[in-house]
Design a protein around this motif. Structure first.
Motif, PDB file in Angstrom:
ATOM      1  N   ASN A   1       0.849  -1.186   0.000  1.00  0.00           N
ATOM      2  CA  ASN A   1       0.000   0.000   0.000  1.00  0.00           C
ATOM      3  C   ASN A   1       0.890   1.244   0.000  1.00  0.00           C
ATOM      4  O   ASN A   1       1.618   1.492   0.970  1.00  0.00           O
ATOM      5  N   PRO A   2       0.861   2.057  -1.071  1.00  0.00           N
ATOM      6  CA  PRO A   2       1.737   3.237  -1.105  1.00  0.00           C
ATOM      7  C   PRO A   2       1.291   4.352  -0.179  1.00  0.00           C
ATOM      8  O   PRO A   2       1.998   5.345  -0.012  1.00  0.00           O
TER       9      PRO A   2
ATOM     10  N   PRO B   1       5.136  11.788  -4.572  1.00  0.00           N
ATOM     11  CA  PRO B   1       5.509  10.480  -4.020  1.00  0.00           C
ATOM     12  C   PRO B   1       6.130   9.572  -5.076  1.00  0.00           C
ATOM     13  O   PRO B   1       5.723   9.574  -6.240  1.00  0.00           O
ATOM     14  N   LEU B   2       7.149   8.815  -4.665  1.00  0.00           N
ATOM     15  CA  LEU B   2       7.832   7.822  -5.500  1.00  0.00           C
ATOM     16  C   LEU B   2       8.599   8.433  -6.666  1.00  0.00           C
ATOM     17  O   LEU B   2       8.975   7.728  -7.596  1.00  0.00           O
TER      18      LEU B   2
ATOM     19  N   VAL C   1       2.821   7.982   3.674  1.00  0.00           N
ATOM     20  CA  VAL C   1       2.965   7.845   2.225  1.00  0.00           C
ATOM     21  C   VAL C   1       4.388   7.409   1.930  1.00  0.00           C
ATOM     22  O   VAL C   1       5.343   7.959   2.488  1.00  0.00           O
ATOM     23  N   ARG C   2       4.524   6.415   1.070  1.00  0.00           N
ATOM     24  CA  ARG C   2       5.868   5.938   0.695  1.00  0.00           C
ATOM     25  C   ARG C   2       6.416   6.836  -0.422  1.00  0.00           C
ATOM     26  O   ARG C   2       6.162   6.602  -1.598  1.00  0.00           O
ATOM     27  N   HIS C   3       7.175   7.834  -0.022  1.00  0.00           N
ATOM     28  CA  HIS C   3       7.700   8.785  -0.997  1.00  0.00           C
ATOM     29  C   HIS C   3       8.925   8.271  -1.730  1.00  0.00           C
ATOM     30  O   HIS C   3       9.185   8.672  -2.869  1.00  0.00           O
TER      31      HIS C   3
ATOM     32  N   LEU D   1       8.418   1.786  -2.896  1.00  0.00           N
ATOM     33  CA  LEU D   1       7.513   0.839  -2.261  1.00  0.00           C
ATOM     34  C   LEU D   1       8.244  -0.065  -1.274  1.00  0.00           C
ATOM     35  O   LEU D   1       7.635  -0.612  -0.353  1.00  0.00           O
TER      36      LEU D   1
ATOM     37  N   ILE E   1       4.058   4.717 -10.259  1.00  0.00           N
ATOM     38  CA  ILE E   1       4.382   3.552  -9.431  1.00  0.00           C
ATOM     39  C   ILE E   1       5.159   2.533 -10.240  1.00  0.00           C
ATOM     40  O   ILE E   1       6.146   1.950  -9.762  1.00  0.00           O
TER      41      ILE E   1
ATOM     42  N   SER F   1       8.716   3.540 -10.623  1.00  0.00           N
ATOM     43  CA  SER F   1       9.492   3.477  -9.388  1.00  0.00           C
ATOM     44  C   SER F   1      10.080   2.089  -9.148  1.00  0.00           C
ATOM     45  O   SER F   1      11.072   1.946  -8.430  1.00  0.00           O
TER      46      SER F   1
END
Length: 818
Positions: free
Chosen positions: A461-462, A514-515, A617-619, A622, A682, A685
């Motif tokens: 889950n990002p 993000p990412l 949040v996964r910046h 992942l 995503i 990434s």
């Protein structure tokens, strides 16, 4: 030799089925090997395209107490290094930037870089037109010149020979073109790896002189420049590192308020090549090992095929010996055939590699550093030729030695089957099949672990919802938007217009996506938690966002509230933090209402109140746990570049023409850039991981295919070899099921032995994959069990066809043939 070649060619054409399978086997193995060697050569071995690239280094800083291992340098710190360091022949600073290039039809966003005058000369690549920057052009008021890339010159200006002196409107200001760099020139390289998912750099097409302002020179804490240097003659990296540490100690002593009294702050010298490669080295070495295993399997397969062919030609070789041919003459003939076959297969493999390399560029050139530079050059072709020749010798030598010493008495008999040499060949064939199964299992185990890891990574889950979300960037020229108020006014109007479009559910913007691999951090002090030498001020990630940004990304609100339009410049300063931030600094208390101050504590701190806590949040990736993050209202800390997120109840790309019209209605000189769906963000990434998984999966598939072909060939030869025995057994009453068990039993023994050896080797070698695995152990039992069952099933299927053919043998025909 010519007679041998002609005879070898006739033999290969005569047995076209054998030749086709052998060529296909070689093409797959040598093609895969050539493609991976091209990758390794371009990314790990080939020097960077600069003069004496081994002398080029990059200088970055760190604050170890704050887990900031690689950070850029401030202008004041660069000047200190430039004036005090003697280990460099030249030293320069640069930073990645963007330009809005005005055009007759529509504006275009161009990637670029600002750099000091010494950067391009120290790289040792001269312009194909014009000149470098002059030292005085790196001062304010004189920095209105640019150098452009040959790519931009050709694409935008149709290679105009009068390009030098041309005026360009960039970011609302007029610049003069003074040079054109070669098409092969690439700087900053794509991309410098700063660690922890952060990157620095991009593919520039415009270079501008870097002129530091007085404010920049005073802001020693504002770090946004990398320092590149060319080492002086006979100076090592270690010597340079020691000198940099001395300078860092001097800066700590001279500016204690910026660095504290500890030894946390420092600088590190890295070879430019090491940073340019990024994190691809482990993956490339694993792929190189994998393709080497595929090549070994192909050699074993071809050796098995040639042994079977040698047995079929034993009478021919015996007659040649009887007529006076010596062992060396026979060995030469067999090796000539194997070498010819290897060269044909190698040629087909090179063609396959050329196609594969171009496919890799299409798939990953935008996301895998330096993948554009991969090509099958003369050096790679030389290695491929050596591999083809070596392969031909390997799979031709053992059958050649066996053919060079035939047992005349047994070979000249129709039914000679019991010679010791025949038994020895059978043992060798069995050993080769066992080796093929073992090597295939090693590859299949590695591929299985990577696939399971990648599947789990895809399910992470990002922290936001990427579906039906579109993102794009807007960069405002400072000359037309000189103050915070004008920047805020433009973005508020753009956000309002976009949100009002039909089909738009929410629209917001931020300074960091993000990412995306970029980061921005800020130091701060917490009310009631004073900092000192032993406990330095914390430093965490910082983003500026609009009020609707979290709604557009669907980031959940845990406590408190989101920002509102009331959080303006003149409103009380507020901040939103993520869960990781709240848990780190207030592990057993509520973060709402707590206050912090940016920078260090002062007599009259400008307190900022925490008004909300949002989900993590996964910046940075992942596979990287969320870090503590602060979100500031954009109106209270604006920035000239913003990244928009537009959520829609339809395909968001269908909204793009309307979005572009709204932006152009506000300012026709502002272009949209980096337009992507969030699902593409995503996917990009995880592109390097995906490339490793795909390649290793392909190699494992080829290995299983080759091993299956090898087992099929050995079992087929076994059936032919034991035709008379099978006929006798069936004449004495053996049932077809008994014959099936006889053949499959032999196959099961070989497969079991290969699987046992393969499992041991796999368990010993898969620990190398640990750095590439996410949430999967290198000794994952279910994966090993599954791939073993899969390989055994495929191998048994390959054995089943010859076994069924044996059950259909007619005893009378078999005995009559004897």
């Amino acid at each position: 030799m010519l007679r041998d070649l002609r005879f070898a060619l006739r033999q290969l054409l005569k047995q076209w089925g054998f030749t086709a399978i052998a060529v296909l086997t070689l093409a797959l193995a040598i093609g895969a090997t050539t493609a991976v060697i091209s990758l390794v050569n371009a990314l790990l071995i080939r020097p960077l395209p600069y003069r004496e690239p081994q002398q080029l280094v990059l200088l970055l800083q760190h604050f170890k107490s704050q887990n900031l291992e690689r950070i850029p340098v401030s202008p004041a710190e660069f000047v200190d290094y430039e004036t005090r360091a003697h280990s460099f022949e030249k030293l320069g600073a640069f930073s990645y930037t963007n330009f809005n290039l005005a055009g007759e039809d529509k504006p275009e966003r161009i990637s670029g870089a600002t750099l000091t005058a010494d950067v391009l000369p120290l790289l040792g690549v001269s312009p194909i037109k014009g000149r470098f920057f002059e030292a005085e052009e790196c001062t304010l008021g004189r920095d209105d010149v640019v150098i452009i890339s040959a790519r931009l010159w050709q694409r935008r200006f149709n290679s105009d020979p009068q390009i030098i002196g041309t005026k360009l409107l960039l970011n609302g200001k007029t610049f003069t073109v003074v040079g054109v760099m070669p098409a092969s020139f690439d700087f900053p390289l794509q991309l410098f790896n700063l660690g922890n998912g952060a990157q620095f750099g991009g593919r520039a097409e415009i270079w501008q002189p870097l002129a530091f302002t007085d404010d920049q020179m005073k802001a020693r804490y504002s770090r946004s420049f990398a320092v590149i240097g060319r080492l002086a003659s006979a100076t090592s990296v270690a010597q340079t590192q020691a000198e940099i540490e001395t300078i860092n100690a001097q800066m700590r002593h001279e500016h204690p308020n910026n660095y504290g009294q500890g030894n946390s702050f420092g600088g590190d010298v890295f070879r430019l090549h090491d940073l340019a490669v990024g994190g691809m080295r482990p993956a490339l070495l694993i792929l190189l090992s994998a393709v080497f295993l595929v090549l070994l399997i192909a050699c074993a397969n071809l050796t098995t095929m040639f042994l079977a062919r040698a047995a079929a030609r034993e009478r021919e070789m015996a007659i040649r010996v009887a007529l006076g041919a010596g062992p060396l003459r026979l060995l030469k003939q067999v090796l000539t055939e194997s070498m010819l076959l290897a060269l044909i297969g190698g040629t087909a493999g090179v063609l396959l590699a050329l196609w594969g390399v171009e496919l890799l560029k299409v798939i990953g050139a935008q996301t895998v550093p330096r993948l554009r530079e991969v090509n099958v050059d003369l050096g790679v072709l030389g290695v491929t030729l050596a591999i083809a020749v070596g392969t031909g010798i390997i799979f031709g030598l053992v059958p050649g030695l066996a053919s060079a010493r035939p047992e005349l008495t047994e070979a000249l008999k129709e039914g000679g089957r019991s010679s010791t040499q025949g038994a020895g060949r059978n043992r060798l064939r069995n050993g080769l099949v066992i080796a093929e199964v073992a090597l295939a299992l090693v590859l299949l185990s590695g591929a299985g672990l990577l696939m399971k890891s990648f599947a789990r990574l895809q399910n992470v889950n990002p922290g936001f919802n990427p579906r039906n979300a579109l993102t794009f960037e807007i960069s405002l020229p400072k000359i037309q938007y000189p103050d915070n108020l004008s920047i805020v006014r433009f973005n508020n109007e753009a956000q309002r217009r976009i949100a009002a479009l039909p089909g738009v559910q929410a629209a917001g913007f931020s300074t960091i996506l993000p990412l995306a691999g970029t980061n921005s951090d800020s130091s701060f002090a917490i009310e009631g938690q004073p900092s000192n030498d032993r406990t330095p001020s914390p430093d965490e990630e910082n983003r500026q966002v609009s009020p609707d940004y979290f709604r557009a990304l669907e980031v959940p609100l845990i406590k408190g509230r989101f920002f509102t339009d009331a959080d303006k410049t003149d409103a009380p300063p507020v901040i939103i933090v993520n869960q990781a931030f709240a848990k780190k600094f207030w592990p057993n208390r509520d973060a709402l209402g707590k206050r912090i101050v940016m920078g260090g504590m002062s007599e009259h701190p400008n307190w900022i109140t925490i008004v909300g806590v949002v989900g993590d949040v996964r910046h940075f990736g992942l596979d990287i746990d969320p870090k503590p993050e602060m979100y500031v209202p954009f109106a209270q800390d604006p920035y000239f570049t913003t990244i928009y997120v537009v959520r829609s109840n339809q395909d968001p790309r269908s909204l793009l023409p309307a979005i572009r019209r709204e932006i152009q209605a506000i300012d026709s000189a502002v272009p949209l850039a980096n337009i992507r769906g969030f699902e593409d963000v995503i996917a990009d990434s995880v592109a390097p991981r995906r490339l490793s998984v795909v390649l290793l999966g392909v190699f494992a598939g080829v290995a299983v295919l080759l091993a299956s072909v090898g087992i099929y060939g050995v079992m087929s030869f076994l059936v032919v070899q034991r035709t008379q025995e099978i006929g006798v057994r069936m004449a004495l009453g053996a049932q077809r099921s008994d014959v099936l068990k006889l053949i499959l039993g032999r196959s099961v023994k070989l497969i079991s032995a290969g699987a046992a050896i393969g499992l041991v080797v796999a368990l010993m070698s898969t620990s190398m994959l640990q750095a590439l695995l996410y949430n999967v152990s290198a000794f994952d039992t279910p994966t090993f069990v599954l791939v073993t069952i899969l390989l055994a099933a495929v191998a048994l299927a390959a054995s089943y066809l010859p076994a069924m053919r044996a059950t259909k043998a007619d005893p009378m025909v078999a005995l009559h043939a004897e």
